[in-house]
Design a protein around this motif. Sequence first.
Motif, PDB file in Angstrom:
ATOM      1  N   VAL A   1     -15.575 -10.864  -1.253  1.00  0.00           N
ATOM      2  CA  VAL A   1     -16.151 -11.209  -1.097  1.00  0.00           C
ATOM      3  C   VAL A   1     -17.274 -11.601  -2.023  1.00  0.00           C
ATOM      4  O   VAL A   1     -17.655 -12.700  -2.302  1.00  0.00           O
ATOM      5  CB  VAL A   1     -17.419 -10.761  -0.736  1.00  0.00           C
ATOM      6  CG1 VAL A   1     -19.158 -10.925  -0.195  1.00  0.00           C
ATOM      7  CG2 VAL A   1     -16.671  -9.747   1.123  1.00  0.00           C
TER       8      VAL A   1
ATOM      9  N   PRO B   1     -20.303 -18.902   1.754  1.00  0.00           N
ATOM     10  CA  PRO B   1     -20.417 -17.646   1.830  1.00  0.00           C
ATOM     11  C   PRO B   1     -21.036 -16.851   2.758  1.00  0.00           C
ATOM     12  O   PRO B   1     -21.005 -15.341   3.308  1.00  0.00           O
ATOM     13  CB  PRO B   1     -21.871 -18.045   0.438  1.00  0.00           C
ATOM     14  CG  PRO B   1     -21.019 -19.337   0.102  1.00  0.00           C
ATOM     15  CD  PRO B   1     -20.587 -20.004   0.715  1.00  0.00           C
TER      16      PRO B   1
ATOM     17  N   VAL C   1     -28.504 -20.636   2.291  1.00  0.00           N
ATOM     18  CA  VAL C   1     -27.554 -21.021   1.804  1.00  0.00           C
ATOM     19  C   VAL C   1     -27.958 -22.829   0.875  1.00  0.00           C
ATOM     20  O   VAL C   1     -27.649 -23.140   0.267  1.00  0.00           O
ATOM     21  CB  VAL C   1     -25.990 -20.971   2.011  1.00  0.00           C
ATOM     22  CG1 VAL C   1     -25.238 -22.199   0.943  1.00  0.00           C
ATOM     23  CG2 VAL C   1     -25.611 -19.428   2.298  1.00  0.00           C
TER      24      VAL C   1
ATOM     25  N   GLN D   1     -22.427 -25.322  -4.972  1.00  0.00           N
ATOM     26  CA  GLN D   1     -22.667 -25.923  -3.684  1.00  0.00           C
ATOM     27  C   GLN D   1     -23.989 -26.246  -4.582  1.00  0.00           C
ATOM     28  O   GLN D   1     -24.617 -27.451  -5.054  1.00  0.00           O
ATOM     29  CB  GLN D   1     -23.637 -24.711  -3.489  1.00  0.00           C
ATOM     30  CG  GLN D   1     -24.762 -24.969  -2.164  1.00  0.00           C
ATOM     31  CD  GLN D   1     -24.070 -25.275  -1.183  1.00  0.00           C
ATOM     32  OE1 GLN D   1     -22.323 -25.502  -0.564  1.00  0.00           O
ATOM     33  NE2 GLN D   1     -24.358 -26.005  -0.196  1.00  0.00           N
TER      34      GLN D   1
ATOM     35  N   SER E   1     -11.861 -20.813  -1.925  1.00  0.00           N
ATOM     36  CA  SER E   1     -13.197 -21.451  -0.885  1.00  0.00           C
ATOM     37  C   SER E   1     -12.465 -22.113   0.279  1.00  0.00           C
ATOM     38  O   SER E   1     -12.729 -21.836   1.349  1.00  0.00           O
ATOM     39  CB  SER E   1     -13.896 -22.308  -1.434  1.00  0.00           C
ATOM     40  OG  SER E   1     -14.819 -21.463  -2.470  1.00  0.00           O
TER      41      SER E   1
ATOM     42  N   VAL F   1     -15.744 -14.992  -3.538  1.00  0.00           N
ATOM     43  CA  VAL F   1     -15.696 -16.291  -3.289  1.00  0.00           C
ATOM     44  C   VAL F   1     -17.340 -16.614  -2.958  1.00  0.00           C
ATOM     45  O   VAL F   1     -17.407 -17.503  -3.345  1.00  0.00           O
ATOM     46  CB  VAL F   1     -15.261 -16.382  -1.821  1.00  0.00           C
ATOM     47  CG1 VAL F   1     -16.212 -17.013  -0.892  1.00  0.00           C
ATOM     48  CG2 VAL F   1     -14.003 -15.320  -1.443  1.00  0.00           C
ATOM     49  N   VAL F   2     -18.076 -16.080  -3.051  1.00  0.00           N
ATOM     50  CA  VAL F   2     -20.030 -16.240  -3.974  1.00  0.00           C
ATOM     51  C   VAL F   2     -20.056 -16.531  -4.499  1.00  0.00           C
ATOM     52  O   VAL F   2     -21.281 -17.831  -4.659  1.00  0.00           O
ATOM     53  CB  VAL F   2     -20.103 -14.942  -2.956  1.00  0.00           C
ATOM     54  CG1 VAL F   2     -22.144 -14.816  -3.289  1.00  0.00           C
ATOM     55  CG2 VAL F   2     -20.214 -14.123  -1.464  1.00  0.00           C
TER      56      VAL F   2
ATOM     57  N   LEU G   1     -19.177 -13.517   4.131  1.00  0.00           N
ATOM     58  CA  LEU G   1     -20.234 -12.082   4.169  1.00  0.00           C
ATOM     59  C   LEU G   1     -21.017 -11.899   5.474  1.00  0.00           C
ATOM     60  O   LEU G   1     -21.104 -10.286   5.521  1.00  0.00           O
ATOM     61  CB  LEU G   1     -22.082 -12.908   3.359  1.00  0.00           C
ATOM     62  CG  LEU G   1     -22.031 -13.410   1.794  1.00  0.00           C
ATOM     63  CD1 LEU G   1     -23.163 -13.554   1.503  1.00  0.00           C
ATOM     64  CD2 LEU G   1     -22.526 -11.858   1.265  1.00  0.00           C
TER      65      LEU G   1
ATOM     66  N   GLY H   1     -20.608 -20.399  -4.960  1.00  0.00           N
ATOM     67  CA  GLY H   1     -22.761 -20.792  -5.140  1.00  0.00           C
ATOM     68  C   GLY H   1     -22.264 -21.416  -6.316  1.00  0.00           C
ATOM     69  O   GLY H   1     -23.546 -22.449  -5.736  1.00  0.00           O
TER      70      GLY H   1
END
Length: 440
Positions: A90, A293, A319, A101, A199, A93-94, A297, A98
């Motif tokens: 997790v 994300p 997000v 993004q 991702s 990935v975040v 999550l 992130g």
Amino acid sequence: MASIARLRGYAGEMGPSWVAGAIAAGPATMASLITGGAAYGYDLLWVVVLSAFAGALAQYLAMRLGLLTESGIVSVVESHLGEWWAWLLVADVVVAAGVAQLVIMNTLASVSATITGTDAWIWGLVWAIVLALGLAGQGYGLLESAAKLIVATVVVAFVVSLFVVPVDPGAAVGGLVPSLPGGGALVAAGILGGAVHISLITMHSYTMRAKGWTDREYGLATFDIGASMLVAFGIYSVAIFLVAASVLSDPDLTTVGAAQALGPLVGENARWLFLLGLGGAAVSTLGGNTIVPPFVLADKLGWGTTVEDPRYRGLLAAVALLSAPGAAIGGQVIGQLVLVLALGTVGTPFAIALVIYLLNSPAVSRPTATATNVGGLALLSVSGALAANFLREQIAAGLGPLSGAVLAFGIVLALAMVVLLAKYAREQFRTEDATVEPAD
């Protein structure tokens, strides 16, 4: 005739891999393709073609895991490896999604400002609100429809660009012969890294669940990957690369700068087509990246992964809205996009290793073919080499707070893969030992 009818049916039902393709066909990949074409001409065309096959293979591995377990990847990791492994995935990935993004929002806002003349920060707010209302309100269905439409439009835009750009067919064919010009290793790594990203790997099990696919849709899911990653993404990548290799010769061009440079070189039509393609790529990537994300999550916290669960819907909206400040980053977009790919490259080998391990564990009832495992290990080797090269560069350049944090995270993931390999070897040894019959 039955096969043709089946393919027609598949074409009308495909979708999840197009969402992954929407992320892959984004401005970060475009930056690598532009740099490769502008700096080395047609020499790296073979890498561009290879990236489409590598991306399709990564999606195929993720597809098998999602379909054969009918669960999200985080849940499968937690069930068969433990909570610590699930949280590490997790976090991986975040962090990667992130950072992406914010930078992709900066790209989209810059393109929107170039086209309209309105300040980029205003466009950042507008796009963030559009994302929040669209995704939190409609969920996966809207994203899938938008991804297929936008990716198709982007591919058409860049293919049409080829008709107004003087491509050298002979030189292009020569670029299909594998060779690596001096200084081209990092650019080649960037091109491959855009197609094989954490991702894309982690989101696939969730998009297939949202679609309602199970093991019965195995053939459809395989066709979906071929149509999106192999064909659509492949055409997208080749078209952009050929445009850059044919008329651009500045390796320091930005993505927006490449579009502006096309105007005086080959006419305003090419410039506007390129801007349209760049804008579409940024929109599709931003939309697809927004859901990643929240998926992992929500899965880790035991929540639903559709908008029917208000907690998941809240994560989606958060997000989307938190991406707005990305428009205020400013600076040269291409350097930021390279950082995005680099961060993704650091996190990707761990995700691939987890997928390969799980595909050869009791989590999956159907055995994995030797050829599939060999392809997965080759993919792991390439992505691992790219990650190691990036970390080595960070050390050579001198560590700051950000690069130091990336290095530390990369070391943690590398150690985790060593532990995973040892765990798999120990399990195989126990299995073989248990099958040995005692001597008389």
